[in-house]
Design an enzyme around this catalytic site. Structure first.
Site, PDB file in Angstrom:
ATOM      1  N   LYS A  63     -21.697 -30.601  -8.991  1.00 18.65           N
ATOM      2  CA  LYS A  63     -21.015 -31.265  -8.685  1.00 18.65           C
ATOM      3  C   LYS A  63     -20.265 -30.959 -10.502  1.00 18.65           C
ATOM      4  O   LYS A  63     -21.643 -31.540 -10.844  1.00 18.65           O
ATOM      5  CB  LYS A  63     -20.526 -32.417  -8.642  1.00 18.65           C
ATOM      6  CG  LYS A  63     -20.489 -32.259  -6.855  1.00 18.65           C
ATOM      7  CD  LYS A  63     -19.803 -33.740  -6.577  1.00 18.65           C
ATOM      8  CE  LYS A  63     -19.738 -34.094  -5.181  1.00 18.65           C
ATOM      9  NZ  LYS A  63     -18.954 -34.835  -4.521  1.00 18.65           N
TER      10      LYS A  63
ATOM     11  N   ALA B 203       0.974  -1.402   0.145  1.00 19.28           N
ATOM     12  CA  ALA B 203       0.092  -0.375   0.093  1.00 19.28           C
ATOM     13  C   ALA B 203       0.881   1.034  -0.023  1.00 19.28           C
ATOM     14  O   ALA B 203       0.070   2.039  -0.904  1.00 19.28           O
ATOM     15  CB  ALA B 203      -0.990   0.034   1.005  1.00 19.28           C
TER      16      ALA B 203
ATOM     17  N   ARG C  82     -29.325 -22.108 -13.202  1.00 18.30           N
ATOM     18  CA  ARG C  82     -30.037 -22.652 -14.152  1.00 18.30           C
ATOM     19  C   ARG C  82     -31.139 -23.894 -13.049  1.00 18.30           C
ATOM     20  O   ARG C  82     -32.176 -24.337 -13.585  1.00 18.30           O
ATOM     21  CB  ARG C  82     -29.869 -24.064 -15.427  1.00 18.30           C
ATOM     22  CG  ARG C  82     -28.855 -22.897 -16.749  1.00 18.30           C
ATOM     23  CD  ARG C  82     -28.417 -24.174 -17.652  1.00 18.30           C
ATOM     24  NE  ARG C  82     -30.179 -24.382 -17.973  1.00 18.30           N
ATOM     25  CZ  ARG C  82     -29.555 -25.339 -19.389  1.00 18.30           C
ATOM     26  NH1 ARG C  82     -28.329 -25.880 -19.820  1.00 18.30           N
ATOM     27  NH2 ARG C  82     -31.222 -26.169 -20.130  1.00 18.30           N
TER      28      ARG C  82
ATOM     29  N   SER D 214       8.913  -3.901  -1.197  1.00 13.76           N
ATOM     30  CA  SER D 214       8.194  -4.342  -1.425  1.00 13.76           C
ATOM     31  C   SER D 214       7.920  -4.705  -2.397  1.00 13.76           C
ATOM     32  O   SER D 214       8.862  -5.841  -3.401  1.00 13.76           O
ATOM     33  CB  SER D 214       7.953  -2.964  -3.004  1.00 13.76           C
ATOM     34  OG  SER D 214       7.620  -1.860  -2.761  1.00 13.76           O
TER      35      SER D 214
ATOM     36  N   TYR E 276     -16.156 -21.247 -24.558  1.00 17.20           N
ATOM     37  CA  TYR E 276     -16.145 -22.585 -24.526  1.00 17.20           C
ATOM     38  C   TYR E 276     -15.466 -23.106 -25.867  1.00 17.20           C
ATOM     39  O   TYR E 276     -15.558 -23.103 -27.085  1.00 17.20           O
ATOM     40  CB  TYR E 276     -17.611 -23.045 -24.842  1.00 17.20           C
ATOM     41  CG  TYR E 276     -18.380 -23.985 -25.484  1.00 17.20           C
ATOM     42  CD1 TYR E 276     -18.499 -25.539 -25.012  1.00 17.20           C
ATOM     43  CD2 TYR E 276     -18.696 -24.332 -26.765  1.00 17.20           C
ATOM     44  CE1 TYR E 276     -18.484 -26.282 -25.211  1.00 17.20           C
ATOM     45  CE2 TYR E 276     -18.331 -25.901 -27.410  1.00 17.20           C
ATOM     46  CZ  TYR E 276     -18.454 -26.940 -26.497  1.00 17.20           C
ATOM     47  OH  TYR E 276     -19.265 -28.102 -27.057  1.00 17.20           O
TER      48      TYR E 276
ATOM     49  N   TRP F 186     -23.078 -24.803 -21.617  1.00 17.11           N
ATOM     50  CA  TRP F 186     -23.507 -24.526 -20.385  1.00 17.11           C
ATOM     51  C   TRP F 186     -21.958 -24.754 -19.399  1.00 17.11           C
ATOM     52  O   TRP F 186     -21.480 -25.291 -18.484  1.00 17.11           O
ATOM     53  CB  TRP F 186     -24.405 -25.185 -19.791  1.00 17.11           C
ATOM     54  CG  TRP F 186     -25.744 -24.785 -20.492  1.00 17.11           C
ATOM     55  CD1 TRP F 186     -26.960 -25.392 -20.750  1.00 17.11           C
ATOM     56  CD2 TRP F 186     -26.500 -23.013 -20.535  1.00 17.11           C
ATOM     57  NE1 TRP F 186     -27.581 -24.673 -22.049  1.00 17.11           N
ATOM     58  CE2 TRP F 186     -27.246 -23.657 -20.956  1.00 17.11           C
ATOM     59  CE3 TRP F 186     -26.539 -21.908 -19.974  1.00 17.11           C
ATOM     60  CZ2 TRP F 186     -28.101 -22.853 -21.909  1.00 17.11           C
ATOM     61  CZ3 TRP F 186     -27.370 -21.298 -20.499  1.00 17.11           C
ATOM     62  CH2 TRP F 186     -28.286 -21.285 -21.214  1.00 17.11           C
TER      63      TRP F 186
ATOM     64  N   ARG G 207       4.190  10.121  -9.892  1.00 18.72           N
ATOM     65  CA  ARG G 207       3.910   9.659 -11.444  1.00 18.72           C
ATOM     66  C   ARG G 207       2.929  10.941 -11.556  1.00 18.72           C
ATOM     67  O   ARG G 207       2.868  11.515 -13.276  1.00 18.72           O
ATOM     68  CB  ARG G 207       3.454   8.453 -11.847  1.00 18.72           C
ATOM     69  CG  ARG G 207       4.111   7.564 -11.965  1.00 18.72           C
ATOM     70  CD  ARG G 207       3.057   6.275 -11.957  1.00 18.72           C
ATOM     71  NE  ARG G 207       4.208   5.305 -12.205  1.00 18.72           N
ATOM     72  CZ  ARG G 207       3.937   4.288 -11.077  1.00 18.72           C
ATOM     73  NH1 ARG G 207       3.075   3.905 -11.118  1.00 18.72           N
ATOM     74  NH2 ARG G 207       5.179   2.950 -11.570  1.00 18.72           N
TER      75      ARG G 207
ATOM     76  N   GLU H 115      10.081   2.514   6.706  1.00 20.25           N
ATOM     77  CA  GLU H 115       9.702   1.284   7.271  1.00 20.25           C
ATOM     78  C   GLU H 115      10.630   1.082   7.619  1.00 20.25           C
ATOM     79  O   GLU H 115      11.955   0.277   7.932  1.00 20.25           O
ATOM     80  CB  GLU H 115      10.470   1.313   5.909  1.00 20.25           C
ATOM     81  CG  GLU H 115      10.988  -0.848   5.617  1.00 20.25           C
ATOM     82  CD  GLU H 115      10.019  -1.377   6.518  1.00 20.25           C
ATOM     83  OE1 GLU H 115       9.139  -2.583   6.456  1.00 20.25           O
ATOM     84  OE2 GLU H 115       7.843  -0.949   5.631  1.00 20.25           O
TER      85      GLU H 115
ATOM     86  N   CYS I  21       2.832 -12.969  -0.457  1.00 23.49           N
ATOM     87  CA  CYS I  21       1.893 -14.347  -0.096  1.00 23.49           C
ATOM     88  C   CYS I  21       2.394 -15.816  -0.628  1.00 23.49           C
ATOM     89  O   CYS I  21       2.640 -16.700  -1.324  1.00 23.49           O
ATOM     90  CB  CYS I  21       0.807 -14.049  -1.669  1.00 23.49           C
ATOM     91  SG  CYS I  21      -0.086 -12.853  -0.929  1.00 23.49           S
TER      92      CYS I  21
END
Length: 442
Positions: free
Chosen positions: A358, A11, A439, A38, A423, A431, A21, A32, A42
């Site tokens: 499923k 952030a 559906r 940076s 598809y 589908w 910028r 810091e 994860c």
């Protein structure tokens, strides 16, 4: 304008770069408390398993880049201890243990969050670790190189599951302990049972509905004691959640939630003049719950930082909010969720119904992969989509992103049927599985 940023990760640096910028010759000071700017938090669990070969690979920009290329006064080992809003001053200590003070015109609090370690006896023993920073994972890897065969992971959220998998991948005997009824508390119990089954299938010792009471050992941890049992171990990873780093704001009058996160509006402004907050130390507006929430993820931190930087540059854009999207790899499974689970809808007192099915990620005649399990939550009267949870192997992330987009635009289940989704037999049925779920709703 002199901008002071507390925190040099997602952030904070997203905001700083927007100011660079969009502002001529800005004066930006970043404080810091660590030494690394940076980086991809994860990715840390995958350093343990070796999928990420070096922690250097996780660093997006080095501190020297911010200093030399962008002219940012990016400092390391500067820990903020207090803020004086009236004087517009920040106080703290530097890496040499000396006090410092810094004035500001505008202040952005982007201090992130830290792992929560409950006050167990033995929490300070050698071999007890948390995982949030690059130094954390380097200590874990170094510690694992010794005579460590048994690893206990306490907590079954994102980090707990990823760490368990990566330790198993390098041949460790892994024990996962959670006080919850099922792993991955972000999903409902019926979906969590599939994750528990995968853990056991992969040889992870899974202990649920037990609370850790203490850790035992001489100098090094050797045993985890719960309210129901005792388990020998060589190393412990505590993954029981995080809490916002906002202690230095005590006494300022800044508004916070019960979680400790700083309250902000859509412009990332706090209730205090000239003070903004973004990322894991702040709240995020939840579009479906229609209130502020606390969901500390890197995606949110980067977006909030960007908005804060634009606002500080005079471009008043707003943070549009989150819908609660996440995806997780756990051995052969992909676990995805967006929007509200059944439990969340119930807690928010939102009328809901669910549909479960499923379906295969590709045409049924094309693939022999096991089907994905899909649970969709919707509002019965309006048929507005509230959320979806999917546990499967392939194609989960694609469907989660489709519903995340549908949630953002407040689509109804009938609207899903009109979507023109890709598809071809290797990728989908005529589908799509999320349309198949829609559906079934009458």
């Amino acid at each position: 304008m002199k901008l002071v940023v507390i925190g040099g990760d997602a952030a904070g640096m997203s905001a700083a770069m927007q100011v660079v910028r969009n502002t001529e010759n800005p004066e930006i000071v970043v404080l810091e408390r660590g030494e690394i700017y940076s980086y991809g938090q994860c990715g840390l669990p995958y350093v343990i398993g070796g999928d990420v070969s070096s922690t250097d690979d996780l660093i997006a920009r080095k501190v020297e880049t911010f200093r030399e290329k962008y002219g940012i006064d990016a400092r390391i080992n500067h820990e903020v201890t207090s803020v004086d809003c009236d004087k517009r001053m920040v106080y703290g200590t530097d890496g040499k243990g000396e006090d410092f003070e810094e004035s500001y015109d505008e202040l952005l609090v982007a201090s992130g969050a830290s792992p929560v370690v409950p006050p167990w006896k033995g929490r300070d023993l050698e071999g007890v670790h948390v995982l949030k920073t690059i130094p954390d994972v380097e200590k874990i890897v170094e510690d694992t190189d010794g005579d460590v065969t048994r690893v206990t992971v306490i907590g079954s959220g994102y980090i707990g599951l990823e760490v368990a998998e990566n330790f198993k991948d390098i041949g460790k005997d892994v024990h996962l302990i959670s006080r919850s009824d099922h792993p991955a508390s972000m999903v409902d119990e019926d979906m969590g049972e599939m994750i528990a089954e995968e853990a056991r299938k992969q040889g992870v010792h899974l202990t649920l509905r037990e609370s850790v009471e203490r850790l035992e050992g001489d100098d090094r941890v050797g045993k985890v004691v719960t309210d129901k049992g005792e388990y020998e171990t060589d190393l412990v990873i505590v993954a029981t959640g995080v809490a916002p780093n906002v202690g230095f704001m005590t006494g300022t009058g800044v508004h916070t939630t019960e979680s400790g996160a700083i309250e902000v509006n859509r412009f990332m402004e706090t209730n205090l003049p000239h003070i903004y907050a973004a990322g894991d130390c702040a709240v995020q507006y939840h579009r479906i719950k229609e209130r502020n929430d606390y969901v500390p993820l890197g995606t949110h931190a980067n977006k909030q930082g960007r908005i804060a930087g634009l606002v500080l540059s005079g471009k008043r854009q707003t943070f549009k909010g989150i819908v609660g999207t996440s995806v997780l790899k756990f051995f052969d499974l992909t676990i995805g969720k967006t929007g509200l689970s059944e439990e969340e809808a119930k807690k928010e007192n939102i009328p809901y119904e669910t549909v479960f099915l499923k379906s295969t990620h590709a045409a049924g005649y094309y693939t022999d992969e096991p089907p994905m399990s899909i649970k969709m939550t919707y509002q019965p009267e309006t048929q507005q989509v509230l959320g979806i949870q999917i546990v499967g192997t392939y194609g989960v992330d694609k469907r989660i992103d489709v519903i995340a987009t549908a949630l953002y635009h407040e689509m109804k289940t009938d609207d899903l049927l009109d979507l023109d989704l890709a598809y071809a037999p290797p990728y989908n049925s005529v589908w799509d599985p999320v349309q198949q779920a829609a559906r079934r709703i009458k």
